[in-house]
Design an enzyme around this catalytic site. Structure first.
Site, PDB file in Angstrom:
ATOM      1  N   LYS A   9      31.341 -39.084   9.911  1.00 36.50           N
ATOM      2  CA  LYS A   9      30.917 -40.183  10.789  1.00 36.50           C
ATOM      3  C   LYS A   9      29.745 -40.895  10.120  1.00 36.50           C
ATOM      4  O   LYS A   9      28.789 -40.244   9.661  1.00 36.50           O
ATOM      5  CB  LYS A   9      30.477 -39.648  12.148  1.00 36.50           C
ATOM      6  CG  LYS A   9      30.590 -40.673  13.272  1.00 36.50           C
ATOM      7  CD  LYS A   9      32.041 -40.961  13.629  1.00 36.50           C
ATOM      8  CE  LYS A   9      32.163 -41.632  14.998  1.00 36.50           C
ATOM      9  NZ  LYS A   9      33.579 -41.832  15.355  1.00 36.50           N
TER      10      LYS A   9
ATOM     11  N   THR B 127      35.689 -36.748  13.837  1.00 37.81           N
ATOM     12  CA  THR B 127      34.463 -37.497  13.543  1.00 37.81           C
ATOM     13  C   THR B 127      33.674 -37.742  14.818  1.00 37.81           C
ATOM     14  O   THR B 127      32.449 -37.883  14.773  1.00 37.81           O
ATOM     15  CB  THR B 127      34.776 -38.833  12.846  1.00 37.81           C
ATOM     16  OG1 THR B 127      35.515 -39.680  13.721  1.00 37.81           O
ATOM     17  CG2 THR B 127      35.568 -38.601  11.568  1.00 37.81           C
TER      18      THR B 127
ATOM     19  N   HIS C  22      13.547 -63.225  -9.247  1.00 39.35           N
ATOM     20  CA  HIS C  22      13.050 -64.265 -10.145  1.00 39.35           C
ATOM     21  C   HIS C  22      12.245 -65.337  -9.398  1.00 39.35           C
ATOM     22  O   HIS C  22      12.634 -65.797  -8.320  1.00 39.35           O
ATOM     23  CB  HIS C  22      14.228 -64.936 -10.856  1.00 39.35           C
ATOM     24  CG  HIS C  22      15.026 -63.994 -11.712  1.00 39.35           C
ATOM     25  ND1 HIS C  22      14.490 -63.356 -12.801  1.00 39.35           N
ATOM     26  CD2 HIS C  22      16.312 -63.584 -11.625  1.00 39.35           C
ATOM     27  CE1 HIS C  22      15.416 -62.597 -13.360  1.00 39.35           C
ATOM     28  NE2 HIS C  22      16.528 -62.715 -12.661  1.00 39.35           N
TER      29      HIS C  22
END
Length: 297
Positions: A11, A56, A247
């Site tokens: 899960k 799950t 940047h």
């Protein structure tokens, strides 16, 4: 004939918030927990036989229940992860468990000039990460980490004397803005005495190294940050970094009759250079499955 390779299931992203009301001031532990189970689950893939499959949904319920049952363990993600991993390796068909936890920081609000005992604001900065891996043989690996830690320095950064080819257009510089968003993960060869004290100490060491290092490349700064962390924390065996170069390009203001002596920049979010690397002790052993290739940072 096709054969089944490595599999895992579980899960992902179980959000659980534990409020500790047993003392003043109140405390909050805010976790996002993902659990992956590996083991004898071949039949469900090949024949659809789910006899060995722990659902799950049960994994999710276990995480939520342990936020209560584990008591003080849920305050600390490394300890909470160990408790969960030890529970799931008790399932007979499970051979290995990987628990990943993101922990979101909260700060106490102030009222009348003093910290309020039970009012909080979610910090918008970095996220604390934890990964615990355990096998049924009792081997355990714990890594702590951070993601979303944005740092910038306005000078003391250079980049020049690099290899060039016919596609190279980047100008050399001896003074630039250097910024990155740190994702780092460090493996505890030995557990610290206090998990919650160790984490901010590593962050402080890392950011201090970034600030104080005169950089000739972000790669060099990565190594310096890792070196200082290993020097300050003898229990850490290895630290990995993923550092995107955020940047900042100097803007040409001459069309407006303005000079720009390194003051106004365009922050470009993509594409970006991505610098990744590992700093480890020369006598450390292999950190094990917590750092398996393909498992992510």
């Amino acid at each position: 004939m096709p054969v089944l390779g490595h599999t895992q299931y579980g899960k992902a992203e179980v959000r659980v918030v534990r409020v500790y009301r047993d003392r003043e001031p109140h405390e909050i532990a805010d976790h996002n927990v993902s659990v992956a189970l590996s083991g004898d689950f071949t039949d469900t893939h090949l024949t659809g036989d789910n006899t060995r499959v722990l659902t799950t949904d049960a994994v999710k319920n276990t995480v939520n229940a342990f936020a209560k049952e584990a008591g003080d363990a849920a305050r600390t993600p490394e300890v909470f992860g160990l408790e969960l991993a030890r529970h799931f390796t008790g399932v007979p068909q499970v051979s290995r468990v990987r628990v990943g936890i993101e922990t979101y920081p909260w700060r106490r609000l102030e009222h009348a000039g003093t910290p309020h005992p039970h009012a909080f604001a979610r910090d918008g900065g970095h996220v604390r990460t934890t990964t615990v891996t355990r096998t049924t043989g009792g081997d355990e690996w714990v890594t702590s980490g951070v993601t979303g830690l944005v740092v910038l320095k306005t000078t003391d950064s250079e980049f020049h004397s690099f290899y060039t080819d016919r596609y190279t257009t980047l100008a050399e510089t001896t003074d630039r803005v250097m910024a990155t968003e740190v994702t780092a993960q460090w493996w505890h060869a030995e557990p610290p005495g206090d998990w919650n004290a160790s984490y901010p100490q590593v962050i402080d060491t890392m950011t201090s190294a970034f600030a104080g290092h005169h950089s000739l490349a972000l790669q060099q700064t990565l190594y310096e940050m890792g070196t200082q962390v290993l020097t300050a924390e003898p229990g850490i065996g290895e630290i990995r970094f993923s550092l995107p170069n955020k940047h900042h390009f100097l803007l040409d203001l001459s069309p407006f009759g303005l000079k720009n002596p390194g003051e106004v920049f365009h922050a470009d979010d993509r594409p970006y250079g991505l610098i990744e690397g590992t700093v480890r002790r020369d006598d450390t052993t292999d950190p094990g499955p917590a750092f398996d290739p393909g498992q992510g940072w």
